[in-house]
Design a protein around this motif. Structure first.
Motif, mmCIF file in Angstrom:
data_model
loop_
_atom_site.group_PDB
_atom_site.id
_atom_site.type_symbol
_atom_site.label_atom_id
_atom_site.label_comp_id
_atom_site.label_asym_id
_atom_site.label_seq_id
_atom_site.Cartn_x
_atom_site.Cartn_y
_atom_site.Cartn_z
ATOM 1 N N VAL A 1 -15.663 -0.816 25.487
ATOM 2 C CA VAL A 1 -16.600 -1.930 25.376
ATOM 3 C C VAL A 1 -16.410 -2.658 24.042
ATOM 4 C CG1 VAL A 1 -19.058 -2.530 25.176
ATOM 5 C CG2 VAL A 1 -18.288 -0.960 26.966
ATOM 6 N N LYS A 2 -16.162 -1.899 22.980
ATOM 7 C CA LYS A 2 -15.936 -2.483 21.655
ATOM 8 C C LYS A 2 -14.625 -3.277 21.608
ATOM 9 C CE LYS A 2 -14.743 -0.096 17.894
ATOM 10 N NZ LYS A 2 -14.784 0.942 16.885
ATOM 11 N N SER B 1 -11.479 -1.852 21.127
ATOM 12 C CA SER B 1 -10.401 -1.205 20.364
ATOM 13 C C SER B 1 -9.428 -0.449 21.267
ATOM 14 C CB SER B 1 -10.985 -0.254 19.317
ATOM 15 O OG SER B 1 -11.745 0.768 19.957
ATOM 16 N N ASP C 1 -17.844 8.238 24.062
ATOM 17 C CA ASP C 1 -17.002 7.590 23.059
ATOM 18 C C ASP C 1 -15.923 6.735 23.714
ATOM 19 O OD1 ASP C 1 -18.462 8.689 20.978
ATOM 20 O OD2 ASP C 1 -17.109 10.388 20.711
ATOM 21 N N ARG D 1 -17.609 3.565 24.846
ATOM 22 C CA ARG D 1 -17.925 2.778 23.650
ATOM 23 C C ARG D 1 -16.666 2.078 23.106
ATOM 24 N NH1 ARG D 1 -20.084 6.775 20.919
ATOM 25 N NH2 ARG D 1 -22.062 6.542 21.961
ATOM 26 N N ALA D 2 -15.531 2.801 23.047
ATOM 27 C CA ALA D 2 -14.277 2.232 22.531
ATOM 28 C C ALA D 2 -13.767 1.099 23.417
ATOM 29 C CB ALA D 2 -13.221 3.329 22.405
#
Length: 178
Positions: A35-36, A38, A29, A32-33
């Motif tokens: 790379v996204k 946020s 997670d 993912r955060a």
């Protein structure tokens, strides 16, 4: 494989979103955060993850890009009552784990007592059973906590695992070494 590499999650002001439980993301997670977009990486582990086109060190501390305002009012929950009372029975003063405490009405509901911050305390089962018979009063009067009260209480219960990169962000108000 990377289960032991959680990332501490900070607000945009670099304060943890929560101390108890500590705000953590698993490594997937966290990646993912980042790379996204946020979250931003503040500190990293030595381990890396690879995709066909990218190599990235695992984040150990990440921070939100945008500040999330903490709730203005503390939610009235059983857990927050126990946290406010620092997991101590308010009659005998002993500290207990969460499952050993009960929710006690200082003024019983049968006598018109309300289920609210000002009438509920944490109590162990033996004290809860005998408090009325022996006219026991709580060691500390129940009160409506503010967010700062619970944050102070949360800091008293450190997590089982703390990576060295987290220390600069968790206990800013602790005494520095001489």
């Amino acid at each position: 494989m990377f289960g032991a590499n959680p990332a501490l999650v900070l607000n945009a002001d670099f304060q943890p979103l929560s101390y108890f439980p500590l705000s953590l993301f698993n490594w997937e997670d966290a990646v993912r955060a980042v790379v996204k977009g946020s979250h931003v990486v503040v500190a990293e582990y030595d381990r890396v993850v690879r995709s066909p086109t990218t190599v990235m060190r695992l984040p150990s501390v990440i921070a939100l890009r945008e500040y999330v305002r903490p709730p203005a009012r503390v939610a009235f929950t059983r857990f927050n009552v126990f946290l406010r009372d620092r997991f101590r029975c308010q009659y005998c003063g002993e500290q207990f784990v969460r499952g050993e405490l009960t929710f006690d009405h200082v003024i019983p509901r049968a006598d018109g007592g309300q289920t609210c911050w000002g009438n509920i305390v944490a109590a162990c089962s033996p004290c809860n059973t005998r408090k009325d018979r022996f006219r026991m009063k709580p060691l500390r009067a129940p009160y409506d906590p503010v967010q700062h009260d619970l944050l102070a209480a949360q800091r008293l219960f450190p997590p089982n695992f703390m990576h060295e990169t987290w220390l600069d962000f968790l206990y800013w108000d602790s005494e520095l070494e001489h």
